[in-house]
Design an enzyme around this catalytic site. Structure first.
Site, PDB file in Angstrom:
ATOM      1  N   GLY A  14      13.077 -57.756-112.250  1.00  0.00           N
ATOM      2  CA  GLY A  14      13.772 -58.095-111.003  1.00  0.00           C
ATOM      3  C   GLY A  14      14.904 -57.156-110.600  1.00  0.00           C
ATOM      4  N   ASN A  88      24.236 -58.914-114.493  1.00  0.00           N
ATOM      5  CA  ASN A  88      23.101 -59.411-113.702  1.00  0.00           C
ATOM      6  C   ASN A  88      22.281 -60.474-114.423  1.00  0.00           C
ATOM      7  OD1 ASN A  88      20.615 -59.051-111.791  1.00  0.00           O
ATOM      8  ND2 ASN A  88      19.852 -58.455-113.820  1.00  0.00           N
ATOM      9  N   TYR A 154      22.901 -75.135-111.341  1.00  0.00           N
ATOM     10  CA  TYR A 154      22.756 -73.703-111.020  1.00  0.00           C
ATOM     11  C   TYR A 154      23.846 -73.308-110.025  1.00  0.00           C
ATOM     12  CZ  TYR A 154      20.991 -69.213-109.424  1.00  0.00           C
ATOM     13  OH  TYR A 154      20.899 -67.876-109.100  1.00  0.00           O
ATOM     14  N   PRO A 184      23.112 -62.714-103.398  1.00  0.00           N
ATOM     15  CA  PRO A 184      21.876 -62.693-102.604  1.00  0.00           C
ATOM     16  C   PRO A 184      21.361 -64.085-102.268  1.00  0.00           C
ATOM     17  CG  PRO A 184      21.638 -61.490-104.718  1.00  0.00           C
ATOM     18  CD  PRO A 184      22.872 -62.340-104.799  1.00  0.00           C
TER      19      PRO A 184
HETATM   20  P1  NDP Z   1      14.449 -62.207-113.161  1.00  0.00           P
HETATM   21  O1  NDP Z   1      14.002 -63.445-113.865  1.00  0.00           O
HETATM   22  O2  NDP Z   1      13.404 -61.327-112.576  1.00  0.00           O
HETATM   23  O3  NDP Z   1      15.386 -61.350-114.121  1.00  0.00           O
HETATM   24  C1  NDP Z   1      16.354 -61.942-114.934  1.00  0.00           C
HETATM   25  C2  NDP Z   1      16.830 -60.947-115.971  1.00  0.00           C
HETATM   26  O4  NDP Z   1      17.864 -61.588-116.741  1.00  0.00           O
HETATM   27  C3  NDP Z   1      15.732 -60.525-116.934  1.00  0.00           C
HETATM   28  O5  NDP Z   1      15.823 -59.149-117.177  1.00  0.00           O
HETATM   29  C4  NDP Z   1      16.052 -61.312-118.191  1.00  0.00           C
HETATM   30  O6  NDP Z   1      15.684 -60.555-119.347  1.00  0.00           O
HETATM   31  C5  NDP Z   1      17.582 -61.411-118.123  1.00  0.00           C
HETATM   32  N1  NDP Z   1      18.070 -62.543-118.893  1.00  0.00           N
HETATM   33  C6  NDP Z   1      17.902 -63.866-118.641  1.00  0.00           C
HETATM   34  N2  NDP Z   1      18.449 -64.599-119.622  1.00  0.00           N
HETATM   35  C7  NDP Z   1      18.964 -63.717-120.525  1.00  0.00           C
HETATM   36  C8  NDP Z   1      19.640 -63.866-121.764  1.00  0.00           C
HETATM   37  N3  NDP Z   1      19.904 -65.074-122.277  1.00  0.00           N
HETATM   38  N4  NDP Z   1      20.025 -62.754-122.425  1.00  0.00           N
HETATM   39  C9  NDP Z   1      19.766 -61.542-121.912  1.00  0.00           C
HETATM   40  N5  NDP Z   1      19.134 -61.325-120.747  1.00  0.00           N
HETATM   41  C10 NDP Z   1      18.736 -62.406-120.067  1.00  0.00           C
HETATM   42  O7  NDP Z   1      15.436 -62.730-112.028  1.00  0.00           O
HETATM   43  P2  NDP Z   1      16.365 -61.956-110.960  1.00  0.00           P
HETATM   44  O8  NDP Z   1      16.231 -60.500-111.059  1.00  0.00           O
HETATM   45  O9  NDP Z   1      16.117 -62.601-109.651  1.00  0.00           O
HETATM   46  O10 NDP Z   1      17.797 -62.451-111.452  1.00  0.00           O
HETATM   47  C11 NDP Z   1      18.868 -61.589-111.711  1.00  0.00           C
HETATM   48  C12 NDP Z   1      20.157 -62.270-111.256  1.00  0.00           C
HETATM   49  O11 NDP Z   1      20.114 -62.481-109.856  1.00  0.00           O
HETATM   50  C13 NDP Z   1      20.412 -63.639-111.888  1.00  0.00           C
HETATM   51  O12 NDP Z   1      21.776 -63.713-112.226  1.00  0.00           O
HETATM   52  C14 NDP Z   1      20.095 -64.605-110.750  1.00  0.00           C
HETATM   53  O13 NDP Z   1      20.797 -65.809-110.867  1.00  0.00           O
HETATM   54  C15 NDP Z   1      20.556 -63.794-109.560  1.00  0.00           C
HETATM   55  N6  NDP Z   1      20.028 -64.179-108.272  1.00  0.00           N
HETATM   56  C16 NDP Z   1      18.678 -64.193-108.035  1.00  0.00           C
HETATM   57  C17 NDP Z   1      18.203 -64.555-106.789  1.00  0.00           C
HETATM   58  C18 NDP Z   1      16.754 -64.645-106.494  1.00  0.00           C
HETATM   59  O14 NDP Z   1      16.392 -65.286-105.468  1.00  0.00           O
HETATM   60  N7  NDP Z   1      15.885 -64.030-107.274  1.00  0.00           N
HETATM   61  C19 NDP Z   1      19.124 -64.865-105.693  1.00  0.00           C
HETATM   62  C20 NDP Z   1      20.511 -64.837-106.062  1.00  0.00           C
HETATM   63  C21 NDP Z   1      20.933 -64.477-107.291  1.00  0.00           C
HETATM   64  P3  NDP Z   1      14.960 -61.143-120.649  1.00  0.00           P
HETATM   65  O15 NDP Z   1      14.164 -62.337-120.222  1.00  0.00           O
HETATM   66  O16 NDP Z   1      14.138 -60.000-121.142  1.00  0.00           O
HETATM   67  O17 NDP Z   1      16.081 -61.471-121.562  1.00  0.00           O
HETATM   68  C1  8X3 Z   2      19.013 -67.803-106.172  1.00  0.00           C
HETATM   69  C2  8X3 Z   2      18.928 -68.205-104.749  1.00  0.00           C
HETATM   70  O1  8X3 Z   2      18.734 -70.099-103.109  1.00  0.00           O
HETATM   71  O2  8X3 Z   2      17.482 -70.298-105.176  1.00  0.00           O
HETATM   72  O3  8X3 Z   2      20.306 -67.681-106.620  1.00  0.00           O
HETATM   73  O4  8X3 Z   2      19.832 -70.563-105.190  1.00  0.00           O
HETATM   74  S1  8X3 Z   2      18.730 -69.872-104.561  1.00  0.00           S
END
Ligand code: NDP
Ligand code: 8X3
Length: 253
Positions: A14, A88, A154, A184
């Site tokens: 992501g 992130n 969350y 985002p």
């Molecule tokens: P993904 O699930 O695609 O990526 C999440 C990443 O976080 C992975 O690389 C995962 O790696 C890592 N991760 C999760 N838990 C752990 C842990 N305990 N230790 C180490 N690494 C961890 O999701 P996104 O890219 O969407 O999410 C990234 C950020 O963006 C998050 O903080 C999310 O809350 C935020 N976000 C996302 C939105 C969306 O709509 N997608 C909107 C707003 C914010 P691995 O599993 O290999 O450990």
């Molecule tokens: C991720 C976006 O709208 O699912 O942070 O909370 S939402």
């Protein structure tokens, strides 16, 4: 080694992965982290070959203070001039009312999104202070600005990121360390697959009939924020798909 280093948590997927790639494309050496070692190994090889940058791969769980400390203590001296920390790594687990919530889901979110981000910052900020520079970019969410039905915990974790971002900005001000939050709306990543415990169909339905943001859109924002002139700090950004007005209002075909 290049003179700029980006340290990215959650680079196996992501937003983190897209950001690591964009920093590498722009000549940064990259520290990539995550729990899935195979993905880190594969991504590391890909970045090195595509962009001729150095990559340090650290395989740990941000929820474990011991693992965070061990990983950061293992960073070789020539990797310590960290230009950017992208906090992130994060997740949503479940979408339940408070009365039906699973305590295990709550703990995973609180431990990752709040405590993990704190552990990372507590261990890397002193290195940045020692260096006399640095930029911490926190990935928050629209869920840190609003609360939506069933989003309770969350949303609380992302509101905490919002507060921590403001607090860090004040505390790190005397040390020439920039602090930014990027919040985002909907980004199509593995986020919804994780939230719905691997249910791909349910995850797809979140984005059905609309154009969500792509991880690359957030990566571009992260890189833009990181590449402002020395005298400019971007404190806070909300970035949404054009068809999303707030957490719950979208236009779908
Ligand atoms: P993904 O699930 O695609 O990526 C999440 C990443 O976080 C992975 O690389 C995962 O790696 C890592 N991760 C999760 N838990 C752990 C842990 N305990 N230790 C180490 N690494 C961890 O999701 P996104 O890219 O969407 O999410 C990234 C950020 O963006 C998050 O903080 C999310 O809350 C935020 N976000 C996302 C939105 C969306 O709509 N997608 C909107 C707003 C914010 P691995 O599993 O290999 O450990
Ligand atoms: C991720 C976006 O709208 O699912 O942070 O909370 S939402």
């Amino acid at each position: 080694m290049n003179h700029k280093i980006a340290f990215i948590t959650g680079a196996t997927s992501g937003i983190g992965k897209a950001s690591a790639e964009l920093f590498a494309k722009n000549g940064y050496d990259i520290i990539i982290t995550g729990r899935r070692k195979e993905r880190l190994d594969e991504f590391s090889a890909q970045l090195k070959s595509a962009y001729k940058v150095d990559v340090l791969s650290l395989n740990f769980d941000v929820r474990s203070l011991k693992e965070v400390e061990a990983a950061i203590n293992s960073i070789p001296d020539n990797w310590k001039k960290i230009t950017v920390l992208l906090n992130n790594a994060g997740l949503a687990a479940g979408l339940n009312t408070i009365q039906d919530g699973l305590v295990d889901d709550w703990e995973r979110m609180i431990d990752t999104n709040i405590k993990g981000l704190l552990y990372m910052t507590r261990n890397l900020a002193p290195i940045m202070i020692q260096n006399g520079f640095g930029h911490i970019i926190n990935i928050g969410s629209i869920a840190g600005k609003e609360v939506y039905a069933n989003g309770n915990v969350y949303c609380a974790t992302k509101h905490a990121v919002d507060a921590l971002n403001k607090g860090m900005r004040i505390d790190l001000l005397p040390h020439n360390i920039k602090v930014t939050a990027i919040n985002p709306g909907m980004v199509e990543t593995e986020f919804s697959v994780v939230r719905f415990a691997g249910d791909e169909d349910r995850a797809k339905s979140v984005y059905k009939g609309l154009q969500p943001l792509l991880p690359e859109d957030i990566a571009e924002t992260v890189y833009w924020v990181a590449s402002r002139p020395a005298h400019v700090n971007i404190n806070d950004i909300i970035i949404m798909p054009t068809v999303q007005g707030n957490s719950t209002t979208t236009i779908r075909k």
